[in-house]
Enzyme design. Structure first.
Site, PDB file in Angstrom:
ATOM      1  N   LYS A  80       0.860  -1.182   0.000  1.00  0.00           N
ATOM      2  CA  LYS A  80       0.000   0.000   0.000  1.00  0.00           C
ATOM      3  C   LYS A  80       0.896   1.232   0.000  1.00  0.00           C
ATOM      4  CE  LYS A  80      -4.015   1.891   2.522  1.00  0.00           C
ATOM      5  NZ  LYS A  80      -4.938   1.667   3.651  1.00  0.00           N
ATOM      6  N   SER A 155      -9.808   1.633   2.578  1.00  0.00           N
ATOM      7  CA  SER A 155      -8.889   2.409   1.756  1.00  0.00           C
ATOM      8  C   SER A 155      -7.822   1.572   1.045  1.00  0.00           C
ATOM      9  CB  SER A 155      -8.192   3.435   2.637  1.00  0.00           C
ATOM     10  OG  SER A 155      -7.368   2.791   3.590  1.00  0.00           O
ATOM     11  N   SER A 179     -10.155  -0.700   6.745  1.00  0.00           N
ATOM     12  CA  SER A 179      -9.510  -0.478   5.444  1.00  0.00           C
ATOM     13  C   SER A 179      -8.775  -1.680   4.852  1.00  0.00           C
ATOM     14  CB  SER A 179      -8.540   0.698   5.535  1.00  0.00           C
ATOM     15  OG  SER A 179      -9.255   1.905   5.490  1.00  0.00           O
TER      16      SER A 179
END
Lengths: 489, 485
Positions: A80, A155, A179
């Site tokens: 990420k 996310s 997330s």
């Protein structure tokens, strides 16, 4: 092994193939780089550095040849874009960091480097991890591989989509209010959020410091166990990381689960839960019963207040954490301004997107003189009550089980203008963050539209081994986690 | 109307830790800009603070010697505001729960003793520095200082005059230096003071509106700034005006205070507990271990030195101005086995003159305590006169005798090399004295007829003849014997 053969393998299988030299890290890395390159059109990656990845891969091959390899040596991973990676762009999905090349590695990245894993690239995400659909990213929305018209969740949407579409064997993510687990559910993969303090936050760009936790997005609980074995551990550079031994996550996967009790919070099965999701979760519970697990109902009334509580505390911390993006030392600075205050205003107005600004404003408001007690302090009290509720529940059960999300993936654009509807997506995932507990989402079927459904398990503090073990037993008797979106196999 | 002034002080002391309070970067002063700022200090994305326990240890040291409570549980909070030299956009400080609270310091002004309360002392990080010169209209940011540990010591509004404020400040200054937790350098800003000043009609219970004075970096300026501010406020009130609550800067050139330029924004710092730092928990063992390291404190040391060495208040005061000074003195007395008063005189007089001239503190003296002890011994036993003693000190200061490995023998080597010893040989002295007496027939007559004051004349002649090296005590004895005999 040819490229087609490798991309559908689990991380555990790839690891074995590397050890027996059926394939090499360079071949593996090239195969996944090709898949990332030919795009799939998902917009799952923000940065890919193929040359660097191949360099790491050949170093890993040398290590394997020397007999100096661990389970992750040579495995390509996507991270990420919230983890600082030395020499690589680290944007956090924001314009304000769109030019930021990190001069240091996050502890998580350092640990993967030491383990010999390969960095395939950095994945797309909601800006500063604020969002549940990946639509707040400065680098554009990510598509859900199961339905290109739908969001992948957020996310960690880029990581989830990349794993689901077989662009990477596994990926890292972070989970502040769901997330990791929510996008894992939306994309039909496994997503693990460890206990707060289990994985170092050093080098992980902060959103809400007391809630953020790094974790894994993988095809299976077994793969997640391999990732967590590397990620977990005390870090003296993170004062909130916990100094306690790391369990043998892989070794404990097969541990017997019969006789364990799962708790079903009434509040997770009430109003707002899509019936199709509810049915699949019920079916999964039946599956567990067949495995010798008992189920009891538990009452967790305060959990229904988790969303408002979270939307006070998260923004409060974010408003302060994001103050450093001021255009003074690094990152984006407005091209024109008249004085210091004007530079601040223009830089931050231009550099942050709407959702980030909304949360900075909420956070600033709830910490302001005169509102602090009514909002921030009250939310802190509620947070303690929710944490206590879990501890009470764990008196009568070993794990909490329920849906990960109220619905399956929704259409791109459907909730962009309705923040409240968007926030309610995280209603079942937020309580674990507020309590600091580990949670995992595993695939439990599909709705009629073919969208994946996630089952969530929440354990006691540092019960990651038990969570993975429970998830693994379910995955031994089901094959939801082995499904691949059309066109991605 | 009779007015009474009310003063409270906030003192920021930079703690003498090797590294910063929340990062591993060096906390040393005076390096090239931005060479001592690590990733944490410049607030890169993703970095986290880690508490430097040494700073807590130093705070506890102070807490213990001011009779304060040490909070076993104290909390770091974020003070949020934007400024270019504040990299995170917030300062980590202690707000609701400071590490030290409710202490006091005793002061004495014109013979009157008074207890000044200390509300709290809390740990926090310093900001960087903004430099507005040399950048052609731009500002430079130096983040070397960012993250340097500070202990902010907040007094009660217990002081009633500038003199009391200065007495308090000097006491605190002496204390932090004795404890070796702060170097006390006001010029470099490692000991900074803000003063809250208000006035009220004498006898009134409630406080007047206060002004906060900033930018005062010497004891002299503190006194002047407070005195000016008191007069200013009284003038405002007596002419029917009202004192405005504001921050004022002291201008040492003009000797006045004036409002901080530009419109002052009403700050809401939005304090909240820093989620990156767990509360600071101190157990009894930690506090006990700190207690074991406490040195003898200034007042106790002063009293003991005065008593043990039979010194005056003044001498004891000067010799205990710093712990290093007292150590030097005691070593010199002990190693020389000389008259303590003699040693005190030489340190306060001649040695201090050299130190002051070169702006050195005693620990940087060119003449070590051991060398100095050697010198004292030779003065005390009459080998050196006051005059040759001064010569020997000058030579030692300039580095003579530095080649002697045994420092205690340095003075003797200088005495021999430069032939400074007094003539203590009685036969030799008698010869000189006989010559002097033979050449001074008239004076001898006068003396023997009762005019004893001519005695000094003989002494002078002997000294002249020996180039000042005759031992005066022996000269006296021999002269008396010969004249009276």
């Amino acid at each position: 092994m040819g490229p087609e053969a490798v991309i559908n393998k689990s991380l555990a299988e790839l690891s074995r193939a590397l050890q027996t030299e059926e394939t090499s890290s360079v071949d593996l890395t090239r195969a996944f780089l090709d898949r990332v390159d030919n795009g799939q059109g998902l917009n799952a990656f923000i940065t890919v550095d193929g040359d660097r990845a191949l360099e790491q891969a050949s170093a890993a091959d040398a290590r394997i040849a020397r007999g100096d390899a661990g389970p992750l040596t040579g495995i390509p991973l996507a991270h990420k874009d919230i983890f600082c990676t030395k020499g690589l762009l680290t944007t956090c999905g924001s314009k304000i960091l769109s030019n930021f090349i990190a001069p240091y590695n996050a502890t998580v990245i350092e640990r993967f480097n030491q383990a010999g894993a390969v960095i395939l690239g950095k994945t797309n995400m909601d800006e500063f991890a604020m969002g549940s659909s990946n639509e707040t990213s400065y680098f554009g929305a990510v598509e859900n591989p199961w339905d290109r018209a739908c969001v992948p969740g957020g996310s960690s949407g880029g990581s989830a989509a990349a794993v689901a579409a077989r662009l990477t064997p596994a990926a890292t993510g972070t989970d502040t209010g769901g997330s990791i687990r929510q996008p894992a559910a939306f994309c039909g993969i496994t997503g693990l959020k460890p206990s707060y303090g289990r994985v170092s936050r050093y080098g992980m760009v902060a959103f809400a410091s007391s809630l953020d936790q790094g974790g894994a997005l993988t095809h299976s609980a077994e793969d997640a166990a391999y990732l967590l074995s590397v990620m977990a551990g005390f870090d003296p550079r993170d004062s909130t990381s916990i100094d306690r031994p790391v369990d043998d996550y892989v070794g404990r996967l097969e541990q017997d689960i019969s006789g364990l009790t799962i708790g079903l919070p009434r509040q997770f099965f009430g109003e707002g839960l899509d019936p199709e999701v509810g049915q699949r979760v019920e079916a999964a519970i039946e599956e567990y019963k067949r495995l010798g697990v008992k189920a009891v109902d538990v009452d967790m009334p305060n959990c229904s207040l988790a969303v408002p509580c979270y939307y006070v505390l998260g923004p409060a911390e974010a408003s302060s954490n994001l103050a450093r993006y001021d255009g003074v030392r690094y990152g984006y600075r407005a091209p024109e301004y008249t004085d210091l205050i004007d530079m601040y205003k223009k830089t931050r107005s231009q550099g942050f997107g709407a959702e980030v600004k909304r949360r900075i404003l909420i956070g600033t408001y709830v910490l302001s003189a005169g509102y602090y007690d009514a909002y921030y302090l009250k939310a802190l009290k509620l947070r303690r009550l929710i944490a206590q509720e879990f501890q009470q529940a764990f008196q009568v059960c070993d794990l909490i089980v329920g849906p990960t999300t109220p619905t399956t993936a929704f259409k791109l654009g459907a909730k962009v203008d309705d923040p409240i509807a968007m926030y309610l997506n995280d209603i079942y995932t937020i309580p674990a963050n507020l309590s600091g507990l580990p949670g995992i989402s595993i695939p439990a079927g599909f709705d009629d539209a073919g969208h994946p459904i996630g089952l969530q398990l929440i354990g006691g503090y540092f019960a990651e081994a038990r969570l993975l073990n429970m998830a693994h037993h379910y995955q031994r008797v089901t094959d939801w986690h082995k499904q691949t979106p059309a066109g991605c196999a | 109307m009779k007015w009474e002034s009310v003063i409270g002080l906030e003192v920021h002391t930079q703690l003498l830790t090797a590294s910063k309070i929340f990062s591993g970067a060096s906390a040393m002063y005076g390096s090239e800009p931005n060479t001592q700022a690590c990733a944490v200090d410049i607030a890169l994305p993703g970095v986290l603070p880690v508490m430097n326990v040494e700073a807590a240890r130093m705070a506890v040291k102070l807490g213990l010697v001011i009779g304060a409570e040490i909070n076993r549980h104290s909390v770091f909070a974020r003070k949020n505001y934007f400024y270019p030299d504040l990299p995170k956009g917030y300062q980590i400080s202690q707000y609701e729960l400071p590490i030290v609270k409710n202490g006091y310091i005793d002061i004495e002004v014109n013979g009157t003793k008074k207890k000044i309360g200390i509300t709290r002392a809390h740990l926090e990080e310093d900001a960087g520095k903004s430099l507005h010169e040399d950048f052609h209209g731009l500002s430079g940011i130096d983040l070397n200082r960012a993250g340097t540990p500070l202990l902010e010591i907040v007094s009660e509004p217990d002081m009633r005059s500038a003199a009391e404020a200065v007495a308090y400040l000097k006491k605190l200054h002496e204390l932090v230096r004795y404890l070796e937790i702060c170097d006390g350098n006001m010029q470099e800003g490692s000991f900074r003071c803000d003063a809250n000043v208000s006035v009220r009609p004498k006898g009134q219970e409630t406080f007047g509106t206060r002004a906060e004075l900033k930018n005062i970096n010497s004891f002299k300026f503190i006194e002047k700034a407070i005195e000016f501010e008191i007069e200013r406020q009284i003038d405002v009130l007596e002419s029917g005006g009202e004192v405005v609550q504001e921050t004022r800067l002291y201008d040492p050139d003009k000797g006045e205070t004036r409002p901080l330029r530009g419109k002052e924004e009403a700050h809401d710092y939005r304090y909240f507990p820093d989620p990156d730092l767990p509360p600071l928990e101190l157990d009894e063992a930690f506090i006990e271990a700190v207690r074991q390291t406490l040195p003898e404190l200034p007042d106790a040391k002063r009293a003991r030195i005065k008593r043990d060495y039979k010194l005056s208040d003044y001498d004891a005061g000067v010799l205990t101005a710093t712990a290093k000074m007292a150590d030097y003195y005691e070593r010199a007395v002990k190693e020389s086995k000389s008259d303590p008063k003699l040693v005190a005189n030489w340190i306060i007089g001649d040695l201090s003159a050299y130190l002051n001239k070169e702006n050195l503190s005693i620990e940087h003296s060119a003449v070590s305590a051991t060398k100095f002890a050697g010198l004292m011994k030779n003065i005390d036993d009459g080998t050196l006169s006051v005059k040759t003693g001064k010569q020997a000190l000058e030579l030692l200061w300039k580095g003579e005798g530095a080649d002697v490995t045994d420092e205690s023998a340095a003075a003797e080597s200088v005495i021999v090399k430069f032939d400074l010893a007094q003539i203590g040989d009685t036969t030799k002295l008698e010869q000189v004295i006989d010559k002097v007496l033979a050449a001074s027939g008239a004076q001898v007559q006068q003396y023997r007829s009762g005019q004893e004051k001519v005695f000094g004349y003989f002494v002078g002649q002997v000294m002249k003849a020996t180039g000042g090296k005759a031992n005066p005590k022996q000269v006296n004895e021999i002269l008396k014997k010969k004249l009276n005999g």
